[in-house]
Scaffold this motif. Structure first.
Motif, mmCIF file in Angstrom:
data_model
loop_
_atom_site.group_PDB
_atom_site.id
_atom_site.type_symbol
_atom_site.label_atom_id
_atom_site.label_comp_id
_atom_site.label_asym_id
_atom_site.label_seq_id
_atom_site.Cartn_x
_atom_site.Cartn_y
_atom_site.Cartn_z
ATOM 1 N N PRO A 3 0.809 -1.221 0.000
ATOM 2 C CA PRO A 3 0.000 0.000 0.000
ATOM 3 C C PRO A 3 0.843 1.272 0.000
ATOM 4 C CG PRO A 3 -0.162 -1.116 2.129
ATOM 5 C CD PRO A 3 0.493 -2.078 1.178
ATOM 6 N N LEU A 4 2.035 1.220 0.599
ATOM 7 C CA LEU A 4 2.912 2.386 0.542
ATOM 8 C C LEU A 4 3.364 2.645 -0.896
ATOM 9 C CD1 LEU A 4 5.042 1.748 3.749
ATOM 10 C CD2 LEU A 4 3.647 3.775 3.333
ATOM 11 N N ALA A 5 3.706 1.572 -1.598
ATOM 12 C CA ALA A 5 4.125 1.726 -2.994
ATOM 13 C C ALA A 5 2.980 2.235 -3.859
ATOM 14 C CB ALA A 5 4.643 0.399 -3.530
ATOM 15 N N GLU A 6 1.766 1.821 -3.517
ATOM 16 C CA GLU A 6 0.600 2.257 -4.288
ATOM 17 C C GLU A 6 0.144 3.660 -3.897
ATOM 18 O OE1 GLU A 6 -2.146 -0.853 -3.473
ATOM 19 O OE2 GLU A 6 -1.338 -2.200 -5.016
ATOM 20 N N GLY A 7 0.676 4.187 -2.791
ATOM 21 C CA GLY A 7 0.354 5.550 -2.392
ATOM 22 C C GLY A 7 -0.960 5.701 -1.663
ATOM 23 N N ASP A 8 -1.420 4.653 -0.982
ATOM 24 C CA ASP A 8 -2.698 4.735 -0.263
ATOM 25 C C ASP A 8 -2.599 3.884 0.989
ATOM 26 O OD1 ASP A 8 -5.262 5.422 0.344
ATOM 27 O OD2 ASP A 8 -6.214 4.109 -1.118
ATOM 28 N N VAL A 9 -2.464 4.514 2.157
ATOM 29 C CA VAL A 9 -2.151 3.764 3.367
ATOM 30 C C VAL A 9 -2.797 4.405 4.590
ATOM 31 C CG1 VAL A 9 -0.046 5.030 3.984
ATOM 32 C CG2 VAL A 9 -0.192 2.596 4.508
ATOM 33 N N LEU A 10 -3.086 3.571 5.587
ATOM 34 C CA LEU A 10 -3.426 4.035 6.928
ATOM 35 C C LEU A 10 -2.232 3.772 7.834
ATOM 36 C CD1 LEU A 10 -7.061 2.673 7.509
ATOM 37 C CD2 LEU A 10 -6.372 4.886 6.581
ATOM 38 N N TRP A 11 -2.011 4.674 8.807
ATOM 39 C CA TRP A 11 -0.933 4.468 9.783
ATOM 40 C C TRP A 11 -1.504 4.787 11.154
ATOM 41 C CZ3 TRP A 11 4.252 4.144 7.380
ATOM 42 C CH2 TRP A 11 5.186 3.593 8.263
ATOM 43 N N GLY A 12 -1.359 3.857 12.069
ATOM 44 C CA GLY A 12 -1.907 4.032 13.407
ATOM 45 C C GLY A 12 -0.915 4.658 14.369
#
Length: 344
Positions: A143-152
């Motif tokens: 998801p980081l490579a795809e540019g769409d992520v959640l981070w807690g």
């Protein structure tokens, strides 16, 4: 000894809190256990699964990560927001980061809170080993490579200062993993929601969580979960390979109550012998059936059913009767439960 790997990811169950807004409104879930009441302050637009504690990684995937074919994101390429919810001892937060046709080069997640003027607030940052790939999505690089992520993140302790306006997220590569052409700039992510309660002084800490897709759990476990103990129960394995009556008991042998909230995800791993003398490993992820916040009193326990996939799916003819099958179940923070059962 060769090992086959089967990864079966069950969808996480929806959380029980009702979404309202990123403010302190929301249903109050009172528990008469000597532990402060748990207030399910919902963050509008954020999936409830993101506020669950991520499952441990018991079997890391093999092979290289995805190629970063998109250009690295800069702050101007990114849309990001953050929100918090109250949990025992503080608040948990989720940061949503979306890069426009670019890849997110983020290693450490959030590192500080900022006031409205962009000045860092005196909240101590603490490191966590789970960020090294031991917790959550085993391929969070995708998801980081795809540019769409959640981070807690979690913010625990007492806070008597001003409510922060931003969360700081540096964009940089991990120099121990890959060569860096960054840093790429810092994200000042607008923050909504609640702050930890004031209990006479400001001694709170910020602990980064983990990265995941928009549907995954991204929280780290509360520190006192290290005192929990897990016990697996089963009724053997049928000839169809299904584990009978699989359940886990979560016990609190410590001297203080422990809140089993946010609800934890779990990882179940089964290992069974194959015909060629090797082993087949299967991974199954799920979430404990927490219909409401649960506090385990001193000496208390709770038992939850566990869904399981049939063992021996990659073995021609299935697993032979009488064959031993090792079961391991883990939730973040607590020691992994292990047991051995048999087919038939």
């Amino acid at each position: 000894m060769r090992r086959a790997v089967v990864l079966l990811l069950l969808p996480l169950l929806a959380a029980c809190a009702t979404a309202t807004s990123g403010t302190e409104s929301g249903p109050t879930l009172a528990l008469s256990t000597g532990v402060p009441s748990l207030v399910a302050t919902a963050a509008d637009g954020y999936p409830d699964t993101a506020f669950r504690v991520a499952a441990p990684v018991l079997l890391a995937p093999a092979g290289p990560g995805p190629a970063m074919e998109q250009t690295p994101c800069r702050p101007g390429d990114v849309i990001a927001t953050a929100a918090t919810r109250r949990v025992p001892g503080g608040v948990d937060g989720v940061i949503r980061i979306h890069g426009h046709t670019c890849s997110l080069h983020i290693t450490s997640g959030p590192t500080a809170f900022l006031d409205a003027a962009g000045v860092s607030l005196p909240v101590q940052l603490i490191a966590t080993a789970e960020r090294a790939g031991l917790l959550g999505d085993p391929r969070s690089d995708i998801p980081l490579a795809e540019g769409d992520v959640l981070w807690g993140f979690s913010w625990r302790g007492s806070w008597c200062g001003a409510r922060p306006s931003f969360v700081l997220v540096p964009m940089a590569d991990d120099p121990t993993i890959s060569p860096s052409t960054g840093p790429y700039g810092d994200l000042k992510v607008p923050l909504s929601g609640v702050a930890p309660d004031c209990d006479g002084g400001s001694d709170s800490v910020l602990q980064p969580g983990v990265a995941g897709t928009p549907s995954e759990a991204v929280q780290v476990p509360p520190p006192n979960w290290a005192g929990l103990r897990l016990t697996l129960h089963d009724g053997g394995i049928g000839v169809n390979g299904v584990i009978k009556d699989l359940a886990v008991t979560v016990s609190n042998p410590t001297g203080s109550p422990i809140a089993l909230w946010p609800c934890p995800s779990y990882t179940l791993m089964t290992s069974n012998p194959t015909a060629n003398g090797g082993f087949e490993d299967s991974i199954n992820n799920g979430v404990l059936a927490c219909a409401a916040p649960k506090v385990l009193d001193v000496g208390g326990s709770a038992t939850y059913p566990v869904a399981s996939q049939p063992v021996g799916q990659g073995v021609p003819g299935g697993v032979a009767a009488g064959a031993p099958v090792q079961l391991q179940l883990a939730i973040a923070g607590a020691p992994t439960a292990k047991t051995t059962t048999k087919v038939g």
